[in-house]
Write a protein that holds these residues in place. Structure first.
Motif, mmCIF file in Angstrom:
data_model
loop_
_atom_site.group_PDB
_atom_site.id
_atom_site.type_symbol
_atom_site.label_atom_id
_atom_site.label_comp_id
_atom_site.label_asym_id
_atom_site.label_seq_id
_atom_site.Cartn_x
_atom_site.Cartn_y
_atom_site.Cartn_z
ATOM 1 N N MET A 132 -29.264 -4.155 16.320
ATOM 2 C CA MET A 132 -27.856 -4.375 15.994
ATOM 3 C C MET A 132 -26.955 -3.518 16.885
ATOM 4 O O MET A 132 -25.921 -3.984 17.379
ATOM 5 C CB MET A 132 -27.602 -4.057 14.520
ATOM 6 C CG MET A 132 -28.367 -4.941 13.538
ATOM 7 S SD MET A 132 -28.114 -4.454 11.808
ATOM 8 C CE MET A 132 -26.420 -4.993 11.536
ATOM 9 N N SER A 183 -33.565 -6.553 7.026
ATOM 10 C CA SER A 183 -33.603 -5.204 7.584
ATOM 11 C C SER A 183 -34.623 -4.289 6.926
ATOM 12 O O SER A 183 -35.050 -3.305 7.536
ATOM 13 C CB SER A 183 -32.209 -4.573 7.510
ATOM 14 O OG SER A 183 -31.672 -4.620 6.211
ATOM 15 N N ALA A 239 -26.644 -1.819 7.040
ATOM 16 C CA ALA A 239 -27.935 -2.498 6.904
ATOM 17 C C ALA A 239 -28.636 -1.960 5.670
ATOM 18 O O ALA A 239 -28.693 -0.748 5.459
ATOM 19 C CB ALA A 239 -28.805 -2.282 8.149
ATOM 20 N N TYR A 280 -34.728 -2.262 13.219
ATOM 21 C CA TYR A 280 -33.815 -3.404 13.106
ATOM 22 C C TYR A 280 -32.399 -2.990 13.522
ATOM 23 O O TYR A 280 -31.713 -3.697 14.278
ATOM 24 C CB TYR A 280 -33.825 -3.918 11.666
ATOM 25 C CG TYR A 280 -33.204 -5.288 11.478
ATOM 26 C CD1 TYR A 280 -33.998 -6.434 11.435
ATOM 27 C CD2 TYR A 280 -31.824 -5.443 11.319
ATOM 28 C CE1 TYR A 280 -33.439 -7.688 11.252
ATOM 29 C CE2 TYR A 280 -31.257 -6.693 11.138
ATOM 30 C CZ TYR A 280 -32.071 -7.818 11.099
ATOM 31 O OH TYR A 280 -31.507 -9.057 10.933
ATOM 32 N N VAL A 281 -31.963 -1.834 13.025
ATOM 33 C CA VAL A 281 -30.615 -1.347 13.329
ATOM 34 C C VAL A 281 -30.446 -1.095 14.830
ATOM 35 O O VAL A 281 -29.361 -1.325 15.381
ATOM 36 C CB VAL A 281 -30.313 -0.068 12.517
ATOM 37 C CG1 VAL A 281 -29.071 0.650 13.038
ATOM 38 C CG2 VAL A 281 -30.140 -0.419 11.039
ATOM 39 N N TYR A 307 -23.144 -6.703 9.152
ATOM 40 C CA TYR A 307 -23.945 -6.441 7.950
ATOM 41 C C TYR A 307 -25.301 -7.129 8.041
ATOM 42 O O TYR A 307 -25.390 -8.294 8.442
ATOM 43 C CB TYR A 307 -23.178 -6.938 6.718
ATOM 44 C CG TYR A 307 -24.026 -7.156 5.482
ATOM 45 C CD1 TYR A 307 -24.449 -6.080 4.711
ATOM 46 C CD2 TYR A 307 -24.392 -8.442 5.083
ATOM 47 C CE1 TYR A 307 -25.227 -6.286 3.575
ATOM 48 C CE2 TYR A 307 -25.156 -8.656 3.956
ATOM 49 C CZ TYR A 307 -25.576 -7.571 3.204
ATOM 50 O OH TYR A 307 -26.348 -7.780 2.080
ATOM 51 N N ALA A 308 -26.361 -6.411 7.663
ATOM 52 C CA ALA A 308 -27.708 -6.978 7.625
ATOM 53 C C ALA A 308 -28.251 -6.901 6.204
ATOM 54 O O ALA A 308 -28.274 -5.823 5.604
ATOM 55 C CB ALA A 308 -28.641 -6.232 8.574
#
Length: 460
Positions: free
Chosen positions: A205, A376, A341, A201-202, A370-371
């Motif tokens: 981002m 995340s 995250a 996920y990151v 921010y997640a």
């Protein structure tokens, strides 16, 4: 009605209500769905009687919060920790409902556990507790009803004890628990899934917001809290890709690389993470580690890592709820953080979230993206869902197959959150401001659950 004695649940509910405000202004017909969805469908409470090694009788409280089944069987972990109470389990089950919706898999939301403390207990005591706990829990779960998994205090050993007792009581082998051993129904990379999924996920981002800080570069500095399963595999994936891990922590303190002048081999290494994995199996603490001076690491008792690091690019809270305060968020911004995250559930306090979101809304070179954990960290439950699918088909997919599916799920989850954040955050579009992944995750998850509830007649 929300009770004053449920602070964690109130926090999760307030976050959702705040995120949904612009959407509900545009679609007021969904207000009734919000009124209904925040109440659990069912809560089971029971006592758990178990015998210690001295023959003494002990009792603990057991719970299962079956929050929402609109999208599939209740799905969520079991937590064994002295802090467990209904407020924490309701918050976790509430979050789990929308997290599971974001995976795209057919899973509802639930959570459970007990205030039993496994620390300091023998294997025999833990086995007797797990047997007693499952003897009560089995009345409420099933492969098509409610499929628990592990969480804090519940790993492969505890899942095995519980599965064995369920099988004895029901005389059936079904996929009623996930996180099972790979030789008896488990899935490859399930232990790694939350940490690996967090990094997948990151990476999305980074591609959108900070391409100059790829995880393939040793100059990319990653702060991680916690030292349990999620933190371990998050750190291992960062190290595999080539980034630098600055920290890990436990309830007693933090292990940190405090110098901003990095030398090769400094920071958290793969061999150190593997040593920590072994130590954690025996209830050890980070304070007991022997740290050669060449690592550059120091152990700081009584502190979390967020205020101890002079330079941070990416911060990943992976310990427990509310592990990052407002002042700690400010310290990270001063250290240059660009991405935060959550690997833990609701790892950032409301103050910390507002600081990060406020920074994002301002835009510019100091903005933080921010997640929330419901997006995340959904990789763990995603692979649990894949384990359920394998059990139903009596199949075992390869490591590569599961990892590919996990990566695809996290990619889809990011895109859903990004698109919904663009559409429903109520903010004026700007090339300098990233959309709110917090709003995107909350609105997208809520819409999916609410729409399923409506067609099933749960609101109108």
């Amino acid at each position: 009605m929300v009770l004053p004695s449920e602070p964690e649940f109130e926090q999760a509910l307030l976050e959702l209500i705040t995120s949904l405000a612009p959407f509900l202004t545009q679609h007021p017909e969904y207000k009734k769905a919000l009124e209904i969805v925040h109440i659990p469908e069912r809560i089971a409470q029971f006592r758990v009687m178990w015998e210690d090694d001295k023959g003494g009788c002990n009792v603990n409280r057991g719970y299962r919060v079956q929050y929402n089944s609109a999208l599939g069987p209740y799905k969520g972990g079991l937590r064994l920790h002295p802090s467990v109470n209904l407020s924490i389990l309701k918050f976790l089950g509430f979050e789990q409902t929308f997290k599971n919706a974001l995976t795209g898999l057919s899973m509802g939301g639930g959570k459970g556990g007990s205030d039993f403390d496994p620390k300091g207990k023998s294997d025999a005591e833990i086995r007797r507790f797990c047997v007693a706990f499952m003897t009560e829990l089995q009345r409420h779960i099933g492969k098509d009803t409610d499929v628990p998994a592990g969480d804090i205090g519940v790993g492969a050993r505890e899942v095995a004890f519980m599965f064995g007792q369920y099988k004895k009581l029901r005389n059936e082998w079904v996929g009623v628990l996930t996180g099972k051993g790979i030789t008896w129904g488990g899935s490859y990379i399930r232990p790694e899934a939350t940490g690996f999924g967090l990094i997948y996920y990151v990476q999305h981002m980074i591609a959108k917001h900070a391409p100059e800080r790829p995880l393939t570069a040793p100059s990319t500095l990653v702060a991680i809290s916690g030292s349990g399963n999620v933190a371990q595999y998050t750190a291992l994936k960062v190290l595999e890709l080539g980034g630098t891990v600055l920290s890990l922590s436990d309830s007693k303190g933090s292990l940190v690389l405090r110098s901003s002048n990095l030398n090769p081999g400094q920071g958290i290494t793969k061999s150190l993470v593997e040593e920590i994995q072994t130590m954690k199996l025996h209830g050890g603490s980070l304070s007991s580690l022997a740290l050669p001076a060449s690592t550059g690491l120091v152990y700081v008792p009584g502190a979390r890592p967020w205020t101890l690091l002079p330079k941070v690019d990416i911060a990943l809270p992976c310990a427990t709820q509310n592990e990052m305060s407002g002042p700690e968020a400010e310290a990270l911004i001063s250290a240059g953080v660009k991405i935060v995250a959550e690997g833990s559930n609701m790892g950032c306090s409301l103050d910390a979230v507002e600081i990060f979101e406020g920074s994002r809304r301002k835009g510019g070179k100091n903005a933080v993206w921010y997640a929330p954990g419901k997006a995340s960290n959904c990789g763990g439950v995603a692979v649990s869902g894949l384990e359920m699918a394998q059990n139903s088909q009596r199949l075992t997919w390869t490591t590569e197959e599961v990892d590919q599916k996990l990566n695809g799920i996290m990619s889809n989850c990011f895109n859903i959150c990004y698109d919904a954040g663009c559409k429903f955050s109520g903010e004026t579009p700007s090339p300098d401001v990233r959309p709110s992944l917090l709003s995107g995750a909350n609105v997208a998850g809520f819409i999916k659950v609410a729409d399923a509830m409506k067609v099933q007649g749960d609101w109108w």
